[in-house]
Design a protein around this motif. Structure first.
Motif, short mmCIF file in Angstrom:
data_model
loop_
_atom_site.label_atom_id
_atom_site.label_comp_id
_atom_site.label_asym_id
_atom_site.label_seq_id
_atom_site.Cartn_x
_atom_site.Cartn_y
_atom_site.Cartn_z
N PHE A 127 -10.09 -0.45 1.01
CA PHE A 127 -8.73 -0.05 0.64
C PHE A 127 -8.55 1.47 0.70
O PHE A 127 -7.46 1.95 1.03
N GLY A 128 -9.62 2.22 0.38
CA GLY A 128 -9.53 3.69 0.49
C GLY A 128 -9.26 4.09 1.93
O GLY A 128 -8.43 4.97 2.21
N ASP A 129 -9.90 3.42 2.87
CA ASP A 129 -9.68 3.67 4.30
C ASP A 129 -8.24 3.31 4.68
O ASP A 129 -7.57 4.05 5.40
N ALA A 130 -7.77 2.16 4.18
CA ALA A 130 -6.39 1.73 4.49
C ALA A 130 -5.37 2.70 3.91
O ALA A 130 -4.35 3.00 4.55
N VAL A 131 -5.63 3.22 2.71
CA VAL A 131 -4.71 4.19 2.09
C VAL A 131 -4.67 5.46 2.94
O VAL A 131 -3.59 5.99 3.24
N ARG A 132 -5.83 5.93 3.37
CA ARG A 132 -5.87 7.14 4.20
C ARG A 132 -5.12 6.91 5.52
O ARG A 132 -4.32 7.75 5.93
#
Ligand SMILES: C[S@@+](CC[C@H](N)C(=O)[O-])C[C@H]1O[C@@H](n2cnc3c(N)ncnc32)[C@H](O)[C@@H]1O
Length: 286
Positions: free
Chosen positions: A97-102
């Motif tokens: 999810f951190g990757d998706a947020v970025r």
């Protein structure tokens, strides 16, 4: 109803299925890989390595690919500037999810984890995935961390929150976030494990009308322990190592918030049916 791809199934969940050394064993497994330099700075390759461990070595209590995709799609739609997860474990959801947020142009992903050893594992794998600029791992009980991040001005608003920690704390932590005005109109919530093991008090809350929540608040005694609808196993899940969980006490929430909530059916990474409850705060009644 979606289908589960058996080829991707994690190892079955044993009686003791976490905090028995497997989280550190996972780190050794990943860092000893021949392809470690190709994995570095690639969130998807780190996730693949974690999935491989959980399929071929030992079960890990990660959100997994199927439910993970539901939340990653939600991130692409909502495009949160700030996302918070409650319960980080070894960092699977945090990396996904951190990757998706970025990718969606967001700025911050807070991963709140009570167990300091798990927090260290998350930090190590987040760093390996090259997500250190977006992700902030916060060790401590979620309610205490939420209050501190809020009072220090570090966390001003939650655009999207993933709830995946101590099941009885879903409702009390949401009410805490409402009370602190971290959750307001426009905020979106994604709650894991609402079928397995289930979370009746949380579902009842997010599916209630404003009138029902106001009436419930009038009758409510303060919650000082887990709702009796939780099985003992769920209520005591983290007690052995971390001690009794303390729920955010004395929280009234904001019953005036209007939610629209839907259950999305999916699967645990073992193939056991489960679901994610997606809740959108669409207004506030006066
Ligand atoms: C199911 S795991 C999280 C899995 C993770 N979200 C993923 O999908 O990769 C639940 C985690 O919540 C943590 N936890 C339990 N109670 C907590 C609390 N009060 N505050 C923060 N974390 C908590 C546990 O230590 C555990 O690591």
């Amino acid at each position: 109803m979606p289908q589960f791809d058996e080829k991707k199934a994690y190892s079955q969940q044993e009686e003791v299925f976490f905090d028995d050394g497997r989280e550190i064993e996972l780190l050794h497994y990943i860092y000893a890989r021949q392809d470690i330099e190709e994995i570095r700075n690639s969130p998807s390759r780190v996730l693949q390595a974690i999935d491989e461990y959980a399929r071929t070595k030992k079960y890990l209590m990660n959100v997994g690919e199927d439910k993970g995709r539901i939340v990653a799609d939600l991130i692409a739609e909502v495009r949160p500037q700030t996302m918070v997860e409650l319960g980080g474990y070894i960092g699977y959801s945090c990396i996904l999810f951190g990757d998706a947020v970025r990718k969606a142009g967001g700025k911050r992903y807070f991963s709140l984890e009570r167990n300091p050893e798990f927090g260290a594992v998350i930090s190590s794998l987040v760093d390996l995935a090259g997500l250190g600029d977006v992700v902030k791992v916060v060790v401590g009980s979620s309610d205490v961390s939420i209050k501190r991040l809020h009072s220090s001005g570090t966390l001003e608003h939650i655009d999207l929150m993933f709830l995946d920690h101590y099941k009885p704390a879903y409702k009390t932590d949401l009410k805490l976030c409402e009370e602190l005005k971290l959750v307001t109109k426009g905020s979106v919530l994604a709650a894991d494990n609402v079928i397995k093991p289930g979370n009746p008090p949380y579902l009842e809350y997010v599916r209630s009308s404003v009138a029902e929540k106001r009436a419930a608040l009038e009758k409510e005694n303060q919650e000082d322990g887990p709702d009796t609808r939780f099985a003992d196993k769920t209520a005591k899940q983290y007690a052995k190592r971390q001690g009794e969980e303390r729920l955010a006490g004395n929280v009234k929430g904001n019953p005036n918030l209007v939610y629209q909530s839907e259950l999305v059916h999916s699967f645990e990474p073992t193939g056991v049916p489960d679901g994610v409850e997606i809740t959108r705060c669409v207004g506030e009644e006066s």
